[in-house]
Write a protein that holds these residues in place. Sequence first.
Motif, PDB file in Angstrom:
ATOM      1  N   THR A  71       0.864  -1.186   0.000  1.00 36.26           N
ATOM      2  CA  THR A  71       0.000   0.000   0.000  1.00 36.26           C
ATOM      3  C   THR A  71       0.895   1.229   0.000  1.00 36.26           C
ATOM      4  O   THR A  71       1.788   1.355   0.831  1.00 36.26           O
ATOM      5  CB  THR A  71      -0.919   0.021   1.240  1.00 36.26           C
ATOM      6  OG1 THR A  71      -1.704  -1.168   1.251  1.00 36.26           O
ATOM      7  CG2 THR A  71      -1.839   1.231   1.205  1.00 36.26           C
ATOM      8  N   VAL A  72       0.643   2.121  -0.967  1.00 27.76           N
ATOM      9  CA  VAL A  72       1.441   3.337  -1.129  1.00 27.76           C
ATOM     10  C   VAL A  72       0.557   4.552  -0.910  1.00 27.76           C
ATOM     11  O   VAL A  72      -0.532   4.644  -1.481  1.00 27.76           O
ATOM     12  CB  VAL A  72       2.081   3.398  -2.541  1.00 27.76           C
ATOM     13  CG1 VAL A  72       2.852   4.701  -2.728  1.00 27.76           C
ATOM     14  CG2 VAL A  72       2.970   2.192  -2.796  1.00 27.76           C
ATOM     15  N   GLN A  73       1.019   5.478  -0.078  1.00 25.02           N
ATOM     16  CA  GLN A  73       0.338   6.762   0.119  1.00 25.02           C
ATOM     17  C   GLN A  73       0.893   7.723  -0.921  1.00 25.02           C
ATOM     18  O   GLN A  73       2.016   8.197  -0.798  1.00 25.02           O
ATOM     19  CB  GLN A  73       0.592   7.303   1.527  1.00 25.02           C
ATOM     20  CG  GLN A  73      -0.045   8.650   1.789  1.00 25.02           C
ATOM     21  CD  GLN A  73      -1.557   8.554   1.833  1.00 25.02           C
ATOM     22  OE1 GLN A  73      -2.088   7.729   2.555  1.00 25.02           O
ATOM     23  NE2 GLN A  73      -2.228   9.385   1.082  1.00 25.02           N
ATOM     24  N   ALA A  74       0.118   7.962  -1.971  1.00 25.07           N
ATOM     25  CA  ALA A  74       0.566   8.830  -3.056  1.00 25.07           C
ATOM     26  C   ALA A  74       0.650  10.273  -2.592  1.00 25.07           C
ATOM     27  O   ALA A  74       0.000  10.675  -1.625  1.00 25.07           O
ATOM     28  CB  ALA A  74      -0.393   8.727  -4.235  1.00 25.07           C
ATOM     29  N   ALA A  77      -0.397  16.116  -4.512  1.00 20.37           N
ATOM     30  CA  ALA A  77      -0.261  17.067  -5.610  1.00 20.37           C
ATOM     31  C   ALA A  77      -0.068  16.381  -6.963  1.00 20.37           C
ATOM     32  O   ALA A  77      -0.035  17.055  -7.987  1.00 20.37           O
ATOM     33  CB  ALA A  77       0.914  18.001  -5.343  1.00 20.37           C
ATOM     34  N   ASP A  78       0.032  15.046  -6.981  1.00 23.66           N
ATOM     35  CA  ASP A  78       0.298  14.334  -8.230  1.00 23.66           C
ATOM     36  C   ASP A  78      -0.961  13.988  -9.015  1.00 23.66           C
ATOM     37  O   ASP A  78      -0.915  13.195  -9.943  1.00 23.66           O
ATOM     38  CB  ASP A  78       1.101  13.057  -7.951  1.00 23.66           C
ATOM     39  CG  ASP A  78       2.544  13.356  -7.581  1.00 23.66           C
ATOM     40  OD1 ASP A  78       2.984  14.504  -7.791  1.00 23.66           O
ATOM     41  OD2 ASP A  78       3.216  12.445  -7.078  1.00 23.66           O
ATOM     42  N   GLY A  79      -2.103  14.540  -8.660  1.00 21.96           N
ATOM     43  CA  GLY A  79      -3.330  14.283  -9.404  1.00 21.96           C
ATOM     44  C   GLY A  79      -4.041  13.033  -8.906  1.00 21.96           C
ATOM     45  O   GLY A  79      -3.947  12.670  -7.741  1.00 21.96           O
ATOM     46  N   ASN A  80      -4.734  12.339  -9.796  1.00 16.32           N
ATOM     47  CA  ASN A  80      -5.502  11.155  -9.460  1.00 16.32           C
ATOM     48  C   ASN A  80      -4.560   9.964  -9.295  1.00 16.32           C
ATOM     49  O   ASN A  80      -4.061   9.396 -10.268  1.00 16.32           O
ATOM     50  CB  ASN A  80      -6.542  10.888 -10.541  1.00 16.32           C
ATOM     51  CG  ASN A  80      -7.474   9.761 -10.169  1.00 16.32           C
ATOM     52  OD1 ASN A  80      -7.052   8.704  -9.727  1.00 16.32           O
ATOM     53  ND2 ASN A  80      -8.757   9.988 -10.382  1.00 16.32           N
ATOM     54  N   ALA A  81      -4.310   9.567  -8.062  1.00 18.29           N
ATOM     55  CA  ALA A  81      -3.338   8.511  -7.767  1.00 18.29           C
ATOM     56  C   ALA A  81      -3.734   7.182  -8.399  1.00 18.29           C
ATOM     57  O   ALA A  81      -2.882   6.452  -8.921  1.00 18.29           O
ATOM     58  CB  ALA A  81      -3.186   8.360  -6.256  1.00 18.29           C
ATOM     59  N   THR A 133      -8.553   8.396  -1.535  1.00 22.63           N
ATOM     60  CA  THR A 133      -8.185   8.743  -2.904  1.00 22.63           C
ATOM     61  C   THR A 133      -6.689   8.694  -3.163  1.00 22.63           C
ATOM     62  O   THR A 133      -6.258   8.737  -4.304  1.00 22.63           O
ATOM     63  CB  THR A 133      -8.707  10.147  -3.287  1.00 22.63           C
ATOM     64  OG1 THR A 133      -8.133  11.103  -2.395  1.00 22.63           O
ATOM     65  CG2 THR A 133     -10.216  10.193  -3.227  1.00 22.63           C
ATOM     66  N   THR A 134      -5.880   8.597  -2.116  1.00 23.44           N
ATOM     67  CA  THR A 134      -4.446   8.598  -2.332  1.00 23.44           C
ATOM     68  C   THR A 134      -3.730   7.349  -1.818  1.00 23.44           C
ATOM     69  O   THR A 134      -2.540   7.200  -2.017  1.00 23.44           O
ATOM     70  CB  THR A 134      -3.787   9.849  -1.695  1.00 23.44           C
ATOM     71  OG1 THR A 134      -4.095   9.872  -0.309  1.00 23.44           O
ATOM     72  CG2 THR A 134      -4.271  11.122  -2.363  1.00 23.44           C
TER      73      THR A 134
END
Length: 143
Positions: A71-74, A77-81, A133-134
């Motif tokens: 599991t990665v916490q995007a 600010a990078d948009g739609n993860a 969402t991230t």
Amino acid sequence: MGSLGRLPISKLLLSLLMGALVLAGAVACAGDKDAGRGGVPLPKDFPSQQVPLIDGAVLSADGSSPTWSVTVQAQGADGNAYQNAVKALTDAGYTESSRTENPQEHSVLLYKEDDRKTYWVNVGVSATAAAATTSIIYSVNML
């Protein structure tokens, strides 16, 4: 001597201190493939070359060959993860097999053949996750 005589020594000491800090940082990060990622380390046998992950901190990572879960916490600010994660996989040669999208979850199952092995990756997000969402969930299987 006045303060002008000490100025070059103070600059020299400052330069030495800054150089030592830069060197210490380089040594601490050398050889650690996840050093810039943050969070928990990926399993040693995780197929990083075959399974690109989005940028962000690894919240959880477990498993061993042939099955892993990450599991990665995007970065927000990078948009739609979720879309970025799917795009990274398709850009790496993965083909979409199936897709589930409903209010509770979004997930895509993709596969890729590489070096006589088939990698199946289910990448998704869950509305029940704390950072829905991230937080990107990867389930990886190698056959």
